[in-house]
Design a protein around this motif. Structure first.
Motif, PDB file in Angstrom:
ATOM      1  N   GLU A   7     -17.537 -35.226  10.413  1.00 40.89           N
ATOM      2  CA  GLU A   7     -17.268 -33.793  10.282  1.00 40.89           C
ATOM      3  C   GLU A   7     -16.158 -33.360  11.236  1.00 40.89           C
ATOM      4  N   LEU A   8     -16.214 -33.856  12.467  1.00 40.41           N
ATOM      5  CA  LEU A   8     -15.185 -33.521  13.456  1.00 40.41           C
ATOM      6  C   LEU A   8     -13.820 -34.026  13.014  1.00 40.41           C
ATOM      7  N   ASN A   9     -13.767 -35.260  12.505  1.00 43.75           N
ATOM      8  CA  ASN A   9     -12.492 -35.819  12.030  1.00 43.75           C
ATOM      9  C   ASN A   9     -11.907 -34.989  10.898  1.00 43.75           C
ATOM     10  N   ASN A  10     -12.761 -34.499  10.016  1.00 47.33           N
ATOM     11  CA  ASN A  10     -12.288 -33.652   8.915  1.00 47.33           C
ATOM     12  C   ASN A  10     -11.678 -32.353   9.441  1.00 47.33           C
ATOM     13  N   ILE A  11     -12.215 -31.845  10.537  1.00 49.33           N
ATOM     14  CA  ILE A  11     -11.711 -30.601  11.126  1.00 49.33           C
ATOM     15  C   ILE A  11     -10.370 -30.830  11.819  1.00 49.33           C
ATOM     16  N   ILE A  12     -10.316 -31.806  12.707  1.00 44.22           N
ATOM     17  CA  ILE A  12      -9.112 -31.976  13.528  1.00 44.22           C
ATOM     18  C   ILE A  12      -7.946 -32.607  12.766  1.00 44.22           C
ATOM     19  N   ASN A  13      -8.235 -33.236  11.622  1.00 41.20           N
ATOM     20  CA  ASN A  13      -7.166 -33.853  10.828  1.00 41.20           C
ATOM     21  C   ASN A  13      -6.815 -33.054   9.578  1.00 41.20           C
ATOM     22  N   ASP A  14      -7.337 -31.840   9.489  1.00 41.97           N
ATOM     23  CA  ASP A  14      -7.071 -30.972   8.343  1.00 41.97           C
ATOM     24  C   ASP A  14      -5.619 -30.476   8.397  1.00 41.97           C
ATOM     25  N   LYS A  15      -4.826 -30.828   7.393  1.00 46.29           N
ATOM     26  CA  LYS A  15      -3.414 -30.451   7.357  1.00 46.29           C
ATOM     27  C   LYS A  15      -3.132 -29.296   6.399  1.00 46.29           C
ATOM     28  N   SER A  19      -5.098 -22.095  10.994  1.00 50.01           N
ATOM     29  CA  SER A  19      -5.681 -22.334  12.310  1.00 50.01           C
ATOM     30  C   SER A  19      -7.018 -21.613  12.497  1.00 50.01           C
ATOM     31  N   LEU A  20      -7.175 -20.403  11.931  1.00 44.13           N
ATOM     32  CA  LEU A  20      -8.431 -19.681  12.105  1.00 44.13           C
ATOM     33  C   LEU A  20      -9.569 -20.320  11.326  1.00 44.13           C
ATOM     34  N   ASP A  21      -9.254 -20.875  10.176  1.00 50.48           N
ATOM     35  CA  ASP A  21     -10.262 -21.594   9.400  1.00 50.48           C
ATOM     36  C   ASP A  21     -10.721 -22.824  10.172  1.00 50.48           C
ATOM     37  N   ILE A  22      -9.774 -23.555  10.727  1.00 52.31           N
ATOM     38  CA  ILE A  22     -10.093 -24.745  11.528  1.00 52.31           C
ATOM     39  C   ILE A  22     -10.898 -24.354  12.757  1.00 52.31           C
ATOM     40  N   LEU A  23     -10.500 -23.263  13.410  1.00 55.03           N
ATOM     41  CA  LEU A  23     -11.195 -22.805  14.612  1.00 55.03           C
ATOM     42  C   LEU A  23     -12.636 -22.424  14.307  1.00 55.03           C
ATOM     43  N   LEU A  24     -12.856 -21.721  13.224  1.00 53.64           N
ATOM     44  CA  LEU A  24     -14.210 -21.300  12.869  1.00 53.64           C
ATOM     45  C   LEU A  24     -15.103 -22.504  12.590  1.00 53.64           C
ATOM     46  N   ARG A  25     -14.567 -23.475  11.882  1.00 50.88           N
ATOM     47  CA  ARG A  25     -15.333 -24.697  11.600  1.00 50.88           C
ATOM     48  C   ARG A  25     -15.630 -25.469  12.878  1.00 50.88           C
ATOM     49  N   LEU A  26     -14.662 -25.473  13.806  1.00 55.12           N
ATOM     50  CA  LEU A  26     -14.860 -26.154  15.092  1.00 55.12           C
ATOM     51  C   LEU A  26     -15.978 -25.473  15.888  1.00 55.12           C
ATOM     52  N   LYS A  27     -15.979 -24.147  15.915  1.00 57.07           N
ATOM     53  CA  LYS A  27     -17.022 -23.407  16.629  1.00 57.07           C
ATOM     54  C   LYS A  27     -18.401 -23.715  16.048  1.00 57.07           C
ATOM     55  N   LYS A  28     -18.492 -23.720  14.723  1.00 54.92           N
ATOM     56  CA  LYS A  28     -19.785 -23.974  14.070  1.00 54.92           C
ATOM     57  C   LYS A  28     -20.237 -25.421  14.298  1.00 54.92           C
ATOM     58  N   HIS A  29     -19.275 -26.336  14.374  1.00 52.41           N
ATOM     59  CA  HIS A  29     -19.595 -27.735  14.678  1.00 52.41           C
ATOM     60  C   HIS A  29     -20.162 -27.832  16.092  1.00 52.41           C
ATOM     61  N   LEU A  30     -19.544 -27.137  17.030  1.00 50.72           N
ATOM     62  CA  LEU A  30     -20.005 -27.162  18.418  1.00 50.72           C
ATOM     63  C   LEU A  30     -21.392 -26.539  18.551  1.00 50.72           C
ATOM     64  N   MET A  31     -21.664 -25.515  17.764  1.00 50.93           N
ATOM     65  CA  MET A  31     -22.997 -24.893  17.794  1.00 50.93           C
ATOM     66  C   MET A  31     -24.080 -25.889  17.409  1.00 50.93           C
ATOM     67  N   LYS A  32     -23.755 -26.758  16.468  1.00 49.78           N
ATOM     68  CA  LYS A  32     -24.740 -27.729  15.987  1.00 49.78           C
ATOM     69  C   LYS A  32     -25.011 -28.845  16.990  1.00 49.78           C
TER      70      LYS A  32
END
Length: 262
Positions: A7-15, A19-32
């Protein structure tokens, strides 16, 4: 590979996503994963490195590290939940602040994919069902197609064009609205490559050129230095006499921008 690493790789390698979509997904990943101190530290370090061209992400990580310093799962989860809620509400607030200006436009041209723009167009469509959006495909990763698909799901009239046809769209539009990956200290903005010629088309056709972005896109930088990406995304053909340059983002000077909507 574990599910969380995938899941993290999908977020950080999303081309393709903004940026806000990526940031929101990163925040939700960190919450988990906020119960795992070592993994959270890893996520922060990897994200700082891989997403260093997104000020919104970097600003968030800078603040997160202050909370993370004295590791407390309960406080971390509370902080992340608040941050997610604030980000999800920020688009509605952005729309309300600029609603009067936005409502004047029925036909709009934009470029690439932006979570902010997607949500703004969805809100605008609710107020104005006659809304039509021209979208340039945004080579080489065709993020414009992604925006078109998402707008179609919302029943927004969408018209996809190749990048070279942007002047055709501008001529038929009331205004041009783009997002921003960075708002520089000097008033210039950074956005997907193709935004500069789109701004020039707007000027030539005497159409307003708006940039809409949340405040976390503001940076203290005065200059943008582009990163070069794989030439294979444009053409896999190789020849010693052939040079291929692939930049995802470019700087647009403030004198071409009618107004930055924040």
């Amino acid at each position: 590979m574990k599910i969380r690493e995938k899941e993290l790789n999908n977020i950080i390698n999303d081309k393709k996503s903004g940026s806000l979509d990526i940031l929101l997904r990163l925040k939700k990943h960190l919450m988990k994963v906020c119960s795992d101190e070592a993994y959270m530290k890893y996520v922060i370090e990897v994200s700082e490195n891989k997403l260093n061209h997104f000020p919104a992400v970097q600003n968030f990580l800078k603040d997160l590290k202050k909370v993370f310093k004295n590791f407390n799962q309960k406080e971390l989860k509370k902080y992340l939940k608040k941050s997610v809620d604030e980000q999800e509400n920020s688009i509605q607030n952005l729309f309300e602040r600029n609603k009067k200006l936005l409502m004047k436009n029925r036909v709009i041209t934009t470029i690439s994919f932006s979570k902010t723009l997607l949500e703004i167009f969805k809100l605008l469509y609710k107020e104005n069902p006659e809304l039509k959006v021209f979208i340039t495909e945004s080579r080489p990763n065709n993020e414009g197609k992604l925006l078109a698909k998402k707008l179609i799901k919302e029943e927004v009239n969408s018209h996809l064009i190749v990048d070279a046809m942007m002047n055709y769209a501008v001529q038929k539009s009331d205004c041009i609205i783009i997002g921003a990956d960075q708002i520089l200290k000097n008033g210039n903005i950074v956005n997907k490559t193709g935004s500069y010629p789109l701004a020039l088309c707007a000027k030539a056709n005497k159409k307003p050129f708006y940039v809409i972005a949340t405040k976390d896109k503001i940076t203290n930088k005065n200059k943008y230095f582009p990163t070069e990406y794989s030439s294979d995304e444009i053409w896999e053909y190789k020849n010693s006499k052939l040079q291929i340059t692939n930049y995802y983002f470019e700087e647009i000077p403030k004198n071409l921008i009618t107004k930055i909507l924040i």
